[in-house]
Design a protein around this motif. Structure first.
Motif, PDB file in Angstrom:
ATOM      1  N   GLY A   1     -10.224   0.029  -0.491  1.00  0.00           N
ATOM      2  CA  GLY A   1     -10.113  -0.798  -1.477  1.00  0.00           C
ATOM      3  C   GLY A   1     -10.545  -0.989  -3.103  1.00  0.00           C
TER       4      GLY A   1
ATOM      5  N   LYS B   1       0.642  -1.504  -0.081  1.00  0.00           N
ATOM      6  CA  LYS B   1       0.157  -0.278   0.136  1.00  0.00           C
ATOM      7  C   LYS B   1       1.465   0.932   0.139  1.00  0.00           C
ATOM      8  CE  LYS B   1      -4.222  -1.746   1.861  1.00  0.00           C
ATOM      9  NZ  LYS B   1      -5.084  -0.802   3.621  1.00  0.00           N
ATOM     10  N   ARG B   2       0.953   2.075  -0.957  1.00  0.00           N
ATOM     11  CA  ARG B   2       1.260   3.308  -1.383  1.00  0.00           C
ATOM     12  C   ARG B   2       0.618   4.132  -1.452  1.00  0.00           C
ATOM     13  NH1 ARG B   2       7.004   2.489  -1.353  1.00  0.00           N
ATOM     14  NH2 ARG B   2       7.128   4.552  -2.499  1.00  0.00           N
TER      15      ARG B   2
ATOM     16  N   THR C   1     -10.397   3.748  -1.246  1.00  0.00           N
ATOM     17  CA  THR C   1      -8.892   3.329  -2.118  1.00  0.00           C
ATOM     18  C   THR C   1      -8.636   3.153  -0.664  1.00  0.00           C
ATOM     19  OG1 THR C   1      -9.488   4.593  -3.483  1.00  0.00           O
ATOM     20  CG2 THR C   1      -8.343   3.603  -4.051  1.00  0.00           C
ATOM     21  N   VAL C   2      -7.598   3.476  -0.113  1.00  0.00           N
ATOM     22  CA  VAL C   2      -6.680   3.005   0.619  1.00  0.00           C
ATOM     23  C   VAL C   2      -7.893   2.043   1.959  1.00  0.00           C
ATOM     24  CG1 VAL C   2      -5.092   3.636   2.173  1.00  0.00           C
ATOM     25  CG2 VAL C   2      -5.352   5.196   0.586  1.00  0.00           C
TER      26      VAL C   2
ATOM     27  N   VAL D   1      -2.506   5.593  -5.880  1.00  0.00           N
ATOM     28  CA  VAL D   1      -2.426   4.514  -5.435  1.00  0.00           C
ATOM     29  C   VAL D   1      -1.842   3.335  -5.434  1.00  0.00           C
ATOM     30  CG1 VAL D   1      -4.063   3.765  -2.673  1.00  0.00           C
ATOM     31  CG2 VAL D   1      -4.035   6.091  -3.727  1.00  0.00           C
ATOM     32  N   GLN D   2      -1.154   2.468  -4.422  1.00  0.00           N
ATOM     33  CA  GLN D   2      -1.258   1.204  -4.931  1.00  0.00           C
ATOM     34  C   GLN D   2      -1.512   0.692  -3.622  1.00  0.00           C
ATOM     35  OE1 GLN D   2       3.296   1.010  -5.408  1.00  0.00           O
ATOM     36  NE2 GLN D   2       3.042  -1.126  -6.119  1.00  0.00           N
TER      37      GLN D   2
ATOM     38  N   VAL E   1      -0.520   1.542   5.469  1.00  0.00           N
ATOM     39  CA  VAL E   1       0.675   1.876   4.331  1.00  0.00           C
ATOM     40  C   VAL E   1       1.866   2.033   4.802  1.00  0.00           C
ATOM     41  CG1 VAL E   1       0.055   3.836   3.425  1.00  0.00           C
ATOM     42  CG2 VAL E   1      -1.453   3.867   3.890  1.00  0.00           C
TER      43      VAL E   1
END
Length: 257
Positions: free
Chosen positions: A110, A31-32, A106-107, A84-85, A64
Motif C-alpha cells: 500500500g 485491487k487491480r 504498492t500492491v 494500480v488500484q 489482486v
C-alpha cells in the motif's frame, strides 16, 4: 484464449442485471493492476510487463482481483504506463525490473514508489494520479473515456461501465427516425478533416432507395500522424461495434463490415 459460454439477453432488464453483477469488478476498493498495451507502450515492452505482473500474482496471494491490459492513455511519451488500484496510482516509464518493486511496495504494502511517479518539469511537483498531471487536467474525454480503464478484449468490462445500454435504448424506446434526430441534435461529426455531420449522413442512407443496406466502419488513418481510429479500435472496440449496430438500426441495414 479461453472459451466462454454464449450469453443471450432476452430483455433490457437481463442486460441491466448482468451489468449490476459485473460492476463489482470496478469497485474503488478492489485491487487491480492495469497495464497499457497501446501501440506506444507495447513498443516499449509493456506486454512483457503484463506477463511479469501476472506471474507475481500467481506466486503471491495479495488479493489482486485482476491484472488487465488496457488501451492507450494518450501520454505515450511516458510509457509504459501502469495504474494500480485502489488509489489509481499512476506509474510511468515502468521497466521490467520495476515490476517486483511495484508489486511489493504498492500492491502488497500500500505504499507509493515515488521515483516512478510523473514529475512536472516546470514545478517539480509529483503526481500520484493521472488527474494531477497537467497533460490530463485540460481534457474532457468522451470517445476515449474508457481507454486505460477497461480490457479491450473483455465484453464484460464494457458492459460493466455502461456498454450496450445505448443500443438497448435505441432498439426498445426509439424509432429509427428518432435515433437520427437525436444524432442530428447532438452535432456529432466525423473525426477526420472534413468533419461531415453524422446525422446528415445517416439520414441520406435511410432515405436512399434499394436494399440491402450495409454499415461500413472506416478505420483508415488517412491523415499523417493521426492515431484517433487506432486508439478507439485498440482501446475500446465494443464502442465501435455498438455504434455500428445503432447506425444500422437507424438506416435500415442488417449487415456491417
Amino acid at each position: 484464449m479461453t472459451a466462454t459460454a454464449t450469453r443471450r439477453f432476452a430483455s433490457v432488464a437481463d442486460l441491466e442485471r448482468e451489468r449490476q453483477g459485473l460492476r463489482e469488478r470496478f469497485r474503488p476498493a478492489a485491487k487491480r493492476i492495469r497495464i497499457c498495451i497501446g501501440t506506444g507502450c507495447a513498443a516499449r515492452g509493456s506486454r512483457r510487463i503484463y506477463e511479469l505482473f501476472c506471474q507475481a500474482v500467481k506466486e503471491v496471494d495479495a488479493g489482486v482481483e485482476a491484472v488487465s491490459c488496457v488501451g492507450c492513455h494518450g501520454f505515450c511519451e511516458r510509457g509504459p504506463i501502469v495504474v494500480v488500484q485502489p488509489g489509481d496510482v499512476f506509474y510511468q516509464r515502468v521497466e521490467e525490473p520495476d515490476v517486483a518493486e511495484i508489486f511489493r511496495e504498492t500492491v502488497v504494502g500500500g505504499r507509493v514508489v515515488e521515483r516512478l511517479l510523473y514529475q512536472d518539469p516546470a514545478t517539480g511537483a509529483k503526481a500520484r494520479t493521472a488527474a494531477e498531471i497537467p497533460f490530463y487536467k485540460a481534457q474532457q474525454r468522451i470517445v476515449l473515456a474508457q481507454n486505460g480503464v477497461i480490457d479491450p478484449t473483455s465484453i464484460d468490462d464494457y458492459i460493466a461501465v455502461g456498454g450496450y445500454a445505448a443500443l438497448a435504448k435505441a432498439l426498445t424506446k426509439m424509432t429509427p427516425e428518432q435515433v437520427i434526430e437525436e444524432v442530428e441534435r447532438s452535432g456529432l461529426r466525423g473525426r477526420g478533416g472534413g468533419g461531415f455531420p453524422t446525422g446528415r449522413k445517416w439520414r441520406s442512407c435511410r432515405e436512399a432507395h434499394g436494399n440491402p443496406k450495409y454499415v461500413l466502419c472506416n478505420g483508415d488513418e488517412g491523415d499523417p500522424g493521426a492515431f484517433m481510429d487506432r486508439s478507439i479500435m485498440e482501446g475500446n472496440p465494443h464502442s465501435v461495434l455498438e455504434g455500428m449496430a445503432i447506425g444500422a438500426y437507424a438506416i435500415g441495414a442488417d449487415r456491417g463490415y
